[in-house]
Write an enzyme that holds these catalytic residues in place. Structure first.
Site, short mmCIF file in Angstrom:
data_model
loop_
_atom_site.label_atom_id
_atom_site.label_comp_id
_atom_site.label_asym_id
_atom_site.label_seq_id
_atom_site.Cartn_x
_atom_site.Cartn_y
_atom_site.Cartn_z
CE LYS A 122 -2.36 -1.26 3.69
NZ LYS A 122 -2.08 -2.71 3.79
CB THR A 123 3.55 2.48 2.22
OG1 THR A 123 2.76 2.38 3.42
CG2 THR A 123 4.43 3.72 2.33
CD GLU A 166 -0.24 3.71 3.02
OE1 GLU A 166 -0.46 2.75 3.79
OE2 GLU A 166 0.83 4.32 2.96
#
Length: 457
Positions: A122-123, A166
């Site tokens: 995600k990051t 996110e």
């Protein structure tokens, strides 16, 4: 959406734990909109310094009087119910919202919100999308879980109607969001202390997808994602390496830390993409980011130019440096799938020997996925396992790092970072990679090792 109109009724907002990576971006966005902000935190950090530099008043420590002049309190999930500020705010009748609720409120103020979900990546993917859009002049706002060097932090306040953030599945916090465009990277068994099984995780991701207003981009190579979204009545766009994916990588070339691939959309060539971040997982992240940016209007040239500049995010195969011929790096990987991806990449980079130092993160994850961890951690030449980081748990599982070590031939179970540093100094040689891994504070061990190598006589 219960609280969506609350920002129309208040002007003064107090953030408990304002230095947190998830809190700082929200504070920055609201401050830019003209709200009067205060905050509190008990630990110094780069994000806290960023907040202070903006002119926001920050209290050191948590005291009841910190909230006396505020109209709304936002708090992190890490704040306990007996926090003096939270207790005082509730006694005074001040509305109190958890950070994920405020994230939902803020993102719904943008016409085109892009929420990046998935068990892994995600990051990095949020950062890639942000870098492409910012570098291409789309001027989005961005909320990233790690520091992106291109913007000097983990947040960016733009002037457009786009926001990128996110969407974390843990305890279903992503269900506070109603994105315009959802990006789902993968669906895997994790956070089983909450979800209990993979079926429940799939159900939550489907709920998340059903809260999306425009469309969803997901991995066409991931069986769990395919199964979860097979009956979804929404615009669906897939990415992957498989021939049936809408956005597809072909002619993949990997060379150490560098790799490249041709990007196709529905079998039409878009651009050649060069990456300076390693691993197949980063190719998949780049595909997802390319799909999202392209769908929002970025050209192939803009995507390629900005991804070629993407040097990674803090704690994502972050190289601290090379000292005495030993390369020291750190990575956030803390789930078996993530460990396998990073370690497989590391083993193909041409180092004499790869030393992996793993800090298990939570007793529940370690116990439930023990065999999967053992398989992933058998990949490097040498594996060192520190004691388990408890985080929010007590050891009701009766699990220890030695239980994991016993399943890995030749492993070294060494509890403390100091002892691990000494062991590495005695055994690592020129041409080796020392890679610390985990979701906790194992990056401190990387710093200690690099410093010790620098000062070794």
């Amino acid at each position: 959406m219960k609280y969506d109109h609350i920002l129309e009724k208040v002007k003064k907002i107090h953030f408990i734990g304002i230095g947190g990576s998830g809190m700082c971006p929200l504070a920055e966005i609201l401050y830019s909109e003209g709200f009067t902000l205060t905050g509190s935190d008990s630990a110094e950090s780069d994000t806290l310094e960023r907040i202070k530099a903006m002119g926001i008043k920050v209290y050191s420590g948590h005291f009841a009087e910190n909230v006396k002049d505020t109209e709304l309190v936002v708090y992190t999930a890490a704040v306990k119910s007996d926090n003096p500020e939270l207790v005082a705010a509730k006694e005074l009748g001040i509305p109190c919202l958890e950070r994920s609720v405020m994230l939902g409120i803020v993102t719904r103020r943008y016409n085109r919100s892009v929420a990046v979900a998935g068990t892994h990546g995600k990051t990095s993917t949020t950062a890639m999308i942000s870098q492409i859009l910012i570098g291409s002049g789309f001027d989005p706002s961005a909320i990233i879980g790690g520091k992106l060097n291109a913007i000097g932090g983990n947040s960016y306040v733009g002037e457009s109607d786009i926001i990128v953030c996110e969407a974390c599945e843990y305890v279903d916090t992503f269900l506070e969001l109603n994105p315009y465009l959802s990006v789902v990277l993968n669906i895997d068994a994790d956070h089983l202390d909450y979800f209990k099984n993979l079926d429940n995780i799939k159900k939550s991701f489907l709920k998340f997808a059903n809260q999306t207003t425009h469309g969803i981009i997901y991995c066409g190579d991931d069986e769990n994602s395919i199964d979860t979204f097979k009956d979804l009545d929404l615009l669906k766009i897939t990415f992957g390496i498989g021939k049936n994916c809408d956005y597809r990588a072909d002619n993949i070339v990997s060379n150490g830390m560098n790799q490249s691939f041709d990007l196709y959309f529905k079998d039409e060539f878009v651009t050649n993409i060069k990456l300076i971040v390693p691993g197949k997982h980063n190719i998949m992240n780049a595909l997802a980011a390319s799909a999202a940016a392209h769908h929002l209007g970025a050209t192939g040239r803009e995507i390629a130019e900005n991804l070629e500049k993407f040097a990674g995010v803090h704690r994502r195969f972050e190289v601290l440096g090379v000292s005495r011929g030993v390369t020291v790096a750190d990575d956030f990987a803390h789930h078996p799938t993530e460990l396998e991806a990073v370690l497989t990449s590391a083993m193909n980079m041409g180092f004499r020997k790869v030393w992996a130092i793993f800090q298990p993160h939570t007793y529940s994850r370690t116990a439930i996925l023990l065999d999967d961890f053992a398989k992933a951690l058998s990949i490097p030449d040498e594996i060192i396992i520190s004691e388990i980081l408890a985080v929010r748990e007590t050891n009701t599982y009766n699990i220890y790092s030695t239980d994991l070590g016993a399943k890995i031939e030749g492993s070294h179970c060494i509890d403390t970072f100091e002892e691990i540093t000494d062991f590495i100094l005695e055994n690592a040689e020129e041409g080796d990679l020392v890679l610390t891994m985990g979701g906790g504070n194992v990056y401190r061990c990387a710093n200690m090792i690099y410093s010790a190598l620098e000062h070794k006589e």
